[in-house]
Each structure stands twice: as C-alpha cells, then as structure tokens.
Design a protein around this motif. Structure first.
Motif, PDB file in Angstrom:
ATOM      1  N   MET A  51      11.355 108.580  68.987  1.00 14.44           N
ATOM      2  CA  MET A  51      10.071 109.248  68.988  1.00 14.44           C
ATOM      3  C   MET A  51       8.943 108.242  68.835  1.00 14.44           C
ATOM      4  O   MET A  51       7.885 108.445  69.441  1.00 14.44           O
ATOM      5  CB  MET A  51      10.093 110.271  67.849  1.00 14.44           C
ATOM      6  CG  MET A  51       8.943 111.177  67.831  1.00 14.44           C
ATOM      7  SD  MET A  51       9.106 112.267  69.237  1.00 14.44           S
ATOM      8  CE  MET A  51       7.989 113.460  68.843  1.00 14.44           C
ATOM      9  N   LYS A  52       9.207 107.191  68.045  1.00 15.31           N
ATOM     10  CA  LYS A  52       8.190 106.157  67.880  1.00 15.31           C
ATOM     11  C   LYS A  52       7.923 105.458  69.209  1.00 15.31           C
ATOM     12  O   LYS A  52       6.777 105.136  69.539  1.00 15.31           O
ATOM     13  CB  LYS A  52       8.635 105.132  66.839  1.00 15.31           C
ATOM     14  CG  LYS A  52       8.590 105.615  65.426  1.00 15.31           C
ATOM     15  CD  LYS A  52       8.983 104.492  64.503  1.00 15.31           C
ATOM     16  CE  LYS A  52       8.994 104.946  63.074  1.00 15.31           C
ATOM     17  NZ  LYS A  52       9.386 103.896  62.156  1.00 15.31           N
ATOM     18  N   LYS A  53       8.991 105.241  69.966  1.00 19.09           N
ATOM     19  CA  LYS A  53       8.839 104.568  71.256  1.00 19.09           C
ATOM     20  C   LYS A  53       8.038 105.432  72.230  1.00 19.09           C
ATOM     21  O   LYS A  53       7.244 104.927  73.013  1.00 19.09           O
ATOM     22  CB  LYS A  53      10.210 104.242  71.846  1.00 19.09           C
ATOM     23  CG  LYS A  53      10.914 103.137  71.120  1.00 19.09           C
ATOM     24  CD  LYS A  53      12.233 102.828  71.802  1.00 19.09           C
ATOM     25  CE  LYS A  53      12.956 101.742  71.044  1.00 19.09           C
ATOM     26  NZ  LYS A  53      14.232 101.421  71.675  1.00 19.09           N
ATOM     27  N   LEU A  54       8.229 106.768  72.163  1.00 19.14           N
ATOM     28  CA  LEU A  54       7.490 107.680  73.025  1.00 19.14           C
ATOM     29  C   LEU A  54       6.009 107.669  72.684  1.00 19.14           C
ATOM     30  O   LEU A  54       5.162 107.616  73.573  1.00 19.14           O
ATOM     31  CB  LEU A  54       8.062 109.099  72.898  1.00 19.14           C
ATOM     32  CG  LEU A  54       7.409 110.151  73.796  1.00 19.14           C
ATOM     33  CD1 LEU A  54       7.597 109.791  75.259  1.00 19.14           C
ATOM     34  CD2 LEU A  54       7.978 111.520  73.495  1.00 19.14           C
ATOM     35  N   MET A  55       5.689 107.691  71.391  1.00 15.88           N
ATOM     36  CA  MET A  55       4.290 107.654  70.957  1.00 15.88           C
ATOM     37  C   MET A  55       3.644 106.316  71.309  1.00 15.88           C
ATOM     38  O   MET A  55       2.508 106.265  71.742  1.00 15.88           O
ATOM     39  CB  MET A  55       4.206 107.907  69.444  1.00 15.88           C
ATOM     40  CG  MET A  55       4.616 109.297  69.070  1.00 15.88           C
ATOM     41  SD  MET A  55       3.507 110.470  69.794  1.00 15.88           S
ATOM     42  CE  MET A  55       2.596 110.915  68.383  1.00 15.88           C
ATOM     43  N   LEU A  56       4.392 105.222  71.130  1.00 20.71           N
ATOM     44  CA  LEU A  56       3.885 103.893  71.459  1.00 20.71           C
ATOM     45  C   LEU A  56       3.666 103.753  72.962  1.00 20.71           C
ATOM     46  O   LEU A  56       2.646 103.225  73.407  1.00 20.71           O
ATOM     47  CB  LEU A  56       4.860 102.828  70.945  1.00 20.71           C
ATOM     48  CG  LEU A  56       4.430 101.385  71.140  1.00 20.71           C
ATOM     49  CD1 LEU A  56       3.123 101.110  70.395  1.00 20.71           C
ATOM     50  CD2 LEU A  56       5.518 100.439  70.663  1.00 20.71           C
ATOM     51  N   SER A  57       4.571 104.289  73.732  1.00 21.76           N
ATOM     52  CA  SER A  57       4.437 104.245  75.199  1.00 21.76           C
ATOM     53  C   SER A  57       3.224 105.055  75.650  1.00 21.76           C
ATOM     54  O   SER A  57       2.457 104.639  76.519  1.00 21.76           O
ATOM     55  CB  SER A  57       5.701 104.799  75.868  1.00 21.76           C
ATOM     56  OG  SER A  57       6.813 104.017  75.570  1.00 21.76           O
ATOM     57  N   ALA A  58       3.021 106.223  75.071  1.00 21.31           N
ATOM     58  CA  ALA A  58       1.876 107.068  75.420  1.00 21.31           C
ATOM     59  C   ALA A  58       0.574 106.379  75.044  1.00 21.31           C
ATOM     60  O   ALA A  58      -0.415 106.420  75.795  1.00 21.31           O
ATOM     61  CB  ALA A  58       1.995 108.417  74.731  1.00 21.31           C
TER      62      ALA A  58
END
Length: 98
Positions: free
Chosen positions: A1-8
């Motif tokens: 989930m952290k990677k998704l937020m960072l990517s966004a």
C-alpha cells in the motif's frame, strides 16, 4: 500500500510539473519612416538634365508638379492621360528608386 501511495504521489507530482504556465516572449518591432522634406518649385526651376531624362524615360508625359529637397533631389509628378506617376531624380537626372 505504501508503494501505491508513493507511486501515485510521484505520478501526480510529475503531472503538475508539466502543467506549469510558460509566459511566451513577445517581441515588438518599431519602424520609422524617414521622409525628406520636399518643397514645391516651378517647372522652370527644374534642371535641363532632369527634363531631358524625363523626356527620354517617360515619353508623351506632362510634368504636373515639381518638388526639391535639401539634397538637390527632385520629386516629379507626371501624367499620361488619366494616369499619374511620381518619379524621383537627382540633380544630374539619374532616377532614384524609392
């Protein structure tokens, strides 16, 4: 989930950088028209060399008005029938293109 937020966050940050408004450069050009002052003279004050050039270069025309400036250049208004022309010459009778 952290990677998704960072990517966004990275994608949105990249899109906002491309949306920056760039002020276009506006260049202006100023032109100045320089016109020598001509004063009207009589047809008898026009030099013979100028009259000769006028007769050779523009046959069957009539000298309507003549003007002279400080540089001894002549502005001649001639006519042939209904058509009117303006010719510029120097004191020697050489035609000047303007």
């Amino acid at each position: 989930m952290k990677k998704l937020m960072l990517s966004a966050a990275i994608v949105l940050g990249g899109l906002s950088a491309n949306a920056a408004v760039i002020n276009p450069m506006v260049s202006t050009t100023q032109s100045v028209l320089i016109q020598d002052e001509f004063t009207e003279i009589g047809a008898d004050a026009v030099p013979a060399a100028v009259k000769s050039t006028l007769e050779k270069s523009f046959p069957n025309t009539k000298l309507e008005k003549a003007y002279k400036n400080e540089k001894n250049q002549y502005k001649l208004e001639i006519s042939s029938g209904d058509k009117k022309y303006t010719v510029f010459t120097d004191a020697s009778g050489n035609i000047i293109k303007k």
